[in-house]
Design a protein around this motif. Structure first.
Motif, mmCIF file in Angstrom:
data_model
loop_
_atom_site.group_PDB
_atom_site.id
_atom_site.type_symbol
_atom_site.label_atom_id
_atom_site.label_comp_id
_atom_site.label_asym_id
_atom_site.label_seq_id
_atom_site.Cartn_x
_atom_site.Cartn_y
_atom_site.Cartn_z
ATOM 1 N N GLU A 167 -14.137 5.810 10.316
ATOM 2 C CA GLU A 167 -12.527 5.332 10.645
ATOM 3 C C GLU A 167 -11.569 5.945 9.918
ATOM 4 O O GLU A 167 -10.397 6.361 10.285
ATOM 5 N N ALA A 179 -20.251 2.847 13.109
ATOM 6 C CA ALA A 179 -20.074 1.367 13.295
ATOM 7 C C ALA A 179 -21.397 0.569 13.555
ATOM 8 O O ALA A 179 -21.750 -0.338 12.948
ATOM 9 N N SER A 200 -12.678 -1.134 4.044
ATOM 10 C CA SER A 200 -13.477 -0.516 5.007
ATOM 11 C C SER A 200 -14.534 0.223 4.688
ATOM 12 O O SER A 200 -14.526 1.065 3.611
ATOM 13 N N LEU A 228 -7.276 -3.749 6.545
ATOM 14 C CA LEU A 228 -7.462 -2.616 5.781
ATOM 15 C C LEU A 228 -6.217 -1.766 5.281
ATOM 16 O O LEU A 228 -5.600 -0.881 5.887
ATOM 17 N N HIS A 235 -10.507 -3.943 12.655
ATOM 18 C CA HIS A 235 -10.919 -2.588 12.588
ATOM 19 C C HIS A 235 -9.455 -1.939 13.300
ATOM 20 O O HIS A 235 -9.066 -2.530 14.367
ATOM 21 N N TRP A 247 -10.926 -4.745 19.271
ATOM 22 C CA TRP A 247 -10.246 -5.441 18.059
ATOM 23 C C TRP A 247 -8.767 -5.714 18.299
ATOM 24 O O TRP A 247 -8.221 -4.704 17.883
ATOM 25 N N SER A 273 -16.311 2.137 6.780
ATOM 26 C CA SER A 273 -16.695 3.213 7.783
ATOM 27 C C SER A 273 -15.900 4.473 7.312
ATOM 28 O O SER A 273 -14.732 4.804 7.407
ATOM 29 N N LEU A 315 -13.142 2.274 15.694
ATOM 30 C CA LEU A 315 -14.680 2.395 15.568
ATOM 31 C C LEU A 315 -15.192 3.442 15.915
ATOM 32 O O LEU A 315 -15.038 3.657 17.320
#
Length: 224
Positions: free
Chosen positions: A132, A47, A127, A96, A40, A71, A129, A43
């Motif tokens: 994000e 998350a 992803s 990503l 990631h 991460w 999220s 976050l």
């Protein structure tokens, strides 16, 4: 056998990168086939919106990850592992792509594939999220289109003679420079998910070399 290097396994801290590199070397000596590192970039609260896993060694799924999880940059860590191994396959899991510029990411992936002498496997994804995407200023609702543009550009950079390309979701220069030298094959590309769907099937058929299931999908998930 595959070694998954992830903070979620809690065998060591995600900040103890020299230990992760050493484990990869030991895994190769022990006969493991590959290492897989997920990622990631940012976050935020979503998350962990579904609650954290009661057992931190369970498979991390969307919405059950602690926002404060460290991460490390997966490509830099894989490059370090490549420098101390000779056979181990290097899987850049959950890369990503839509959160990066396609030319920059293609150059980094191509360089790592050359550095490791063709041992790199890339699992491009989008992803789940929204936070994000918001943190990086990328439209969440265009993530699938952005991923498709990355795949088309990678195909040109790694496997064909460069030609003029202009993406709809990302502004691109008219002339793309070849990222890696001969032979122009590029890294192997896998796709992942809990079930097959039209977009995944299309990407797998056109660009993919393999499928990596997310978590433990049931037979019904795989048939749907």
């Amino acid at each position: 056998m595959q070694l998954v290097l992830s903070e979620n396994w809690t065998l060591t801290s995600g900040r103890d990168l020299p230990t992760l590199v050493r484990w990869a070397r030991e895994a190769e000596d022990a006969g493991f086939d590959s290492v897989m590192i997920s990622e990631h970039i940012v976050l935020d609260p979503d998350a962990g919106a579904k609650g954290l896993m009661p057992n931190p060694r369970e498979y991390a799924l969307p919405g059950n990850q602690a926002p404060f999880t460290p991460w490390p940059n997966s490509l830099l860590l894989l490059a370090s592992i490549a420098s101390v191994t000779t056979r181990l396959r290097l899987a850049a899991a959950a890369t990503l792509a839509p959160l990066r510029h396609p030319l920059l990411l293609a150059r980094k992936l191509g360089t790592l594939d050359l550095l490791s002498e063709g041992r790199l496997i890339v699992l491009p994804t989008v992803s789940w999220s929204r936070d994000e995407y918001a943190a990086l200023g990328v439209p969440f609702d265009k993530r699938g289109q952005l991923l498709d543009e990355h795949l088309e550009i990678w195909e040109l950079l790694w496997r064909e003679i460069p030609r003029d390309v202009r993406g709809e979701a990302l502004p691109l220069p008219e002339r793309l420079l070849r990222t890696r030298g001969p032979p122009p094959n590029g890294p192997r590309i896998w796709f992942g998910g809990s079930r097959m769907h039209d977009a995944l099937t299309r990407r797998l058929v056109r660009h993919g070399h393999g499928f990596n299931p997310l978590g433990r999908p049931t037979s019904e998930d795989m048939d749907s």
